[in-house]
Design a protein around this motif. Sequence first.
Motif, PDB file in Angstrom:
ATOM      1  N   VAL A   2       0.986  -1.280   0.015  1.00  0.00           N
ATOM      2  CA  VAL A   2       0.121  -0.055  -0.151  1.00  0.00           C
ATOM      3  C   VAL A   2       0.943   1.256   0.051  1.00  0.00           C
ATOM      4  CG1 VAL A   2      -1.658   1.285   1.378  1.00  0.00           C
ATOM      5  CG2 VAL A   2      -2.187  -1.173   1.095  1.00  0.00           C
ATOM      6  N   TYR A   3       2.246   1.155   1.003  1.00  0.00           N
ATOM      7  CA  TYR A   3       2.907   2.120   0.864  1.00  0.00           C
ATOM      8  C   TYR A   3       3.621   2.737  -0.587  1.00  0.00           C
ATOM      9  CZ  TYR A   3       6.878   5.073   1.893  1.00  0.00           C
ATOM     10  OH  TYR A   3       7.802   6.199   2.288  1.00  0.00           O
ATOM     11  N   LEU A   4       3.922   1.818  -1.124  1.00  0.00           N
ATOM     12  CA  LEU A   4       4.348   1.867  -2.555  1.00  0.00           C
ATOM     13  C   LEU A   4       3.403   2.571  -3.520  1.00  0.00           C
ATOM     14  CD1 LEU A   4       6.551  -1.220  -2.938  1.00  0.00           C
ATOM     15  CD2 LEU A   4       7.219   1.323  -2.462  1.00  0.00           C
ATOM     16  N   TYR A   5       2.048   1.972  -3.660  1.00  0.00           N
ATOM     17  CA  TYR A   5       1.071   2.576  -4.229  1.00  0.00           C
ATOM     18  C   TYR A   5       0.877   4.078  -3.928  1.00  0.00           C
ATOM     19  CZ  TYR A   5      -0.075  -1.942  -6.604  1.00  0.00           C
ATOM     20  OH  TYR A   5      -0.089  -3.169  -7.256  1.00  0.00           O
ATOM     21  N   ALA A   6       0.769   4.373  -2.723  1.00  0.00           N
ATOM     22  CA  ALA A   6       0.431   5.690  -2.171  1.00  0.00           C
ATOM     23  C   ALA A   6       1.641   6.505  -2.662  1.00  0.00           C
ATOM     24  CB  ALA A   6       0.479   5.659  -0.708  1.00  0.00           C
ATOM     25  N   LYS A   7       2.978   6.007  -2.729  1.00  0.00           N
ATOM     26  CA  LYS A   7       4.059   6.720  -3.054  1.00  0.00           C
ATOM     27  C   LYS A   7       3.965   7.030  -4.375  1.00  0.00           C
ATOM     28  CE  LYS A   7       9.153   6.654  -2.440  1.00  0.00           C
ATOM     29  NZ  LYS A   7      10.247   5.897  -1.963  1.00  0.00           N
ATOM     30  N   ALA A   8       3.486   6.039  -5.275  1.00  0.00           N
ATOM     31  CA  ALA A   8       3.270   6.430  -6.808  1.00  0.00           C
ATOM     32  C   ALA A   8       2.337   7.409  -6.927  1.00  0.00           C
ATOM     33  CB  ALA A   8       2.952   5.153  -7.763  1.00  0.00           C
ATOM     34  N   VAL A   9       1.122   7.157  -6.405  1.00  0.00           N
ATOM     35  CA  VAL A   9      -0.064   8.225  -6.614  1.00  0.00           C
ATOM     36  C   VAL A   9       0.512   9.642  -6.052  1.00  0.00           C
ATOM     37  CG1 VAL A   9      -2.106   8.810  -5.572  1.00  0.00           C
ATOM     38  CG2 VAL A   9      -1.599   6.474  -6.329  1.00  0.00           C
ATOM     39  N   HIS A  10       1.219   9.751  -4.948  1.00  0.00           N
ATOM     40  CA  HIS A  10       1.826  10.935  -4.342  1.00  0.00           C
ATOM     41  C   HIS A  10       2.582  11.606  -5.341  1.00  0.00           C
ATOM     42  CE1 HIS A  10       3.093  13.629  -1.240  1.00  0.00           C
ATOM     43  NE2 HIS A  10       4.382  13.607  -1.671  1.00  0.00           N
ATOM     44  N   MET A  65      -3.763  18.799  -5.396  1.00  0.00           N
ATOM     45  CA  MET A  65      -3.341  18.992  -4.019  1.00  0.00           C
ATOM     46  C   MET A  65      -3.927  17.947  -2.936  1.00  0.00           C
ATOM     47  SD  MET A  65      -3.807  22.222  -1.546  1.00  0.00           S
ATOM     48  CE  MET A  65      -5.532  21.839  -1.413  1.00  0.00           C
ATOM     49  N   TYR A  66      -4.939  17.978  -3.007  1.00  0.00           N
ATOM     50  CA  TYR A  66      -5.988  17.135  -1.882  1.00  0.00           C
ATOM     51  C   TYR A  66      -5.344  15.754  -2.153  1.00  0.00           C
ATOM     52  CZ  TYR A  66      -8.716  20.799  -0.269  1.00  0.00           C
ATOM     53  OH  TYR A  66      -9.241  22.115   0.330  1.00  0.00           O
ATOM     54  N   ILE A  67      -5.222  15.357  -3.226  1.00  0.00           N
ATOM     55  CA  ILE A  67      -4.744  13.879  -3.533  1.00  0.00           C
ATOM     56  C   ILE A  67      -3.410  13.690  -3.131  1.00  0.00           C
ATOM     57  CG2 ILE A  67      -4.390  11.933  -5.261  1.00  0.00           C
ATOM     58  CD1 ILE A  67      -6.997  13.105  -6.609  1.00  0.00           C
ATOM     59  N   THR A  68      -2.424  14.779  -3.239  1.00  0.00           N
ATOM     60  CA  THR A  68      -1.201  14.650  -2.658  1.00  0.00           C
ATOM     61  C   THR A  68      -1.062  14.437  -1.428  1.00  0.00           C
ATOM     62  OG1 THR A  68      -0.457  16.032  -4.709  1.00  0.00           O
ATOM     63  CG2 THR A  68       1.205  16.124  -2.732  1.00  0.00           C
ATOM     64  N   VAL A  69      -1.945  15.613  -0.675  1.00  0.00           N
ATOM     65  CA  VAL A  69      -1.939  15.323   0.635  1.00  0.00           C
ATOM     66  C   VAL A  69      -2.298  14.156   1.420  1.00  0.00           C
ATOM     67  CG1 VAL A  69      -2.801  16.610   3.026  1.00  0.00           C
ATOM     68  CG2 VAL A  69      -1.972  17.886   0.985  1.00  0.00           C
ATOM     69  N   PHE A  70      -3.268  13.442   0.826  1.00  0.00           N
ATOM     70  CA  PHE A  70      -4.038  12.519   1.212  1.00  0.00           C
ATOM     71  C   PHE A  70      -3.170  11.103   0.987  1.00  0.00           C
ATOM     72  CE2 PHE A  70      -6.298   8.452   0.428  1.00  0.00           C
ATOM     73  CZ  PHE A  70      -7.064   8.289   1.596  1.00  0.00           C
ATOM     74  N   SER A  71      -2.503  10.925  -0.152  1.00  0.00           N
ATOM     75  CA  SER A  71      -1.403  10.136  -0.322  1.00  0.00           C
ATOM     76  C   SER A  71      -0.341  10.220   0.625  1.00  0.00           C
ATOM     77  CB  SER A  71      -1.116   9.908  -1.999  1.00  0.00           C
ATOM     78  OG  SER A  71      -0.345  11.258  -2.267  1.00  0.00           O
ATOM     79  N   ALA A  72       0.120  11.451   0.763  1.00  0.00           N
ATOM     80  CA  ALA A  72       0.997  11.483   1.847  1.00  0.00           C
ATOM     81  C   ALA A  72       0.860  11.000   3.028  1.00  0.00           C
ATOM     82  CB  ALA A  72       1.615  13.170   1.821  1.00  0.00           C
ATOM     83  N   LEU A  73      -0.550  11.343   3.489  1.00  0.00           N
ATOM     84  CA  LEU A  73      -0.977  10.802   4.834  1.00  0.00           C
ATOM     85  C   LEU A  73      -1.060   9.379   4.847  1.00  0.00           C
ATOM     86  CD1 LEU A  73      -3.777  13.376   5.492  1.00  0.00           C
ATOM     87  CD2 LEU A  73      -1.531  13.390   6.665  1.00  0.00           C
ATOM     88  N   VAL A  74      -1.418   8.673   3.999  1.00  0.00           N
ATOM     89  CA  VAL A  74      -1.436   7.150   3.837  1.00  0.00           C
ATOM     90  C   VAL A  74       0.070   6.701   3.852  1.00  0.00           C
ATOM     91  CG1 VAL A  74      -1.745   5.227   2.268  1.00  0.00           C
ATOM     92  CG2 VAL A  74      -3.569   7.092   2.466  1.00  0.00           C
TER      93      VAL A  74
END
Length: 179
Positions: A2-10, A65-74
């Motif tokens: 999940v971390y790697l997917y969140a990082k890619a999205v970020h 911006m919101y997706i960037t922040v959300f993926s960072a929080l994940v």
Amino acid sequence: MVYLYAKAVHIIFVICWMSGLFYMPRLFIYHTEAKDKSQEAFDVLHKEFSKMEKLLWWVITTPAMYITVFSALVMLCYSPGLLSMGWMHVKLTFVLGMIIYHFTCQKIMFKLSRQESKLTSTNLRLFNEVATVLLFAIVFTVVLKSALNWIFGVLGLLILSIALMMAVKLYKKYRNKKA
């Protein structure tokens, strides 16, 4: 995983967010310079620039911006140890600066739409460089991570900032000579 997917999205949405933050002030500059045209031309340009700014802002920049922040929080939820690292505190400070810059752009957009902005195109050209400086700061902080490298990074940012301000001033002189 999940971390790697969140990082890619970020990473993807940081690029989208930054694209919007780089282009938006350019639209502000063109919008402001439209005031130098005839009233009839300004009315048409004002309507078009307001439409372009709103679409860029609400369809690309703000959602990114919101997706960037959300993926960072994940990522931080899956790797909370990052919050104990000094470089992450520095990065988050610069990110806070980017978020403030984001909402300052929004405020300028609203003022331009209402024809209340007092900013000149030169002011906006200088303002346009803030996102560049913040992006450099964030990337160098994340990549270099050490305190000694931060010192060189800060010096580099100061040199970059001075160079960007000089470039804006030189461009203004060039434009004034052409006019």
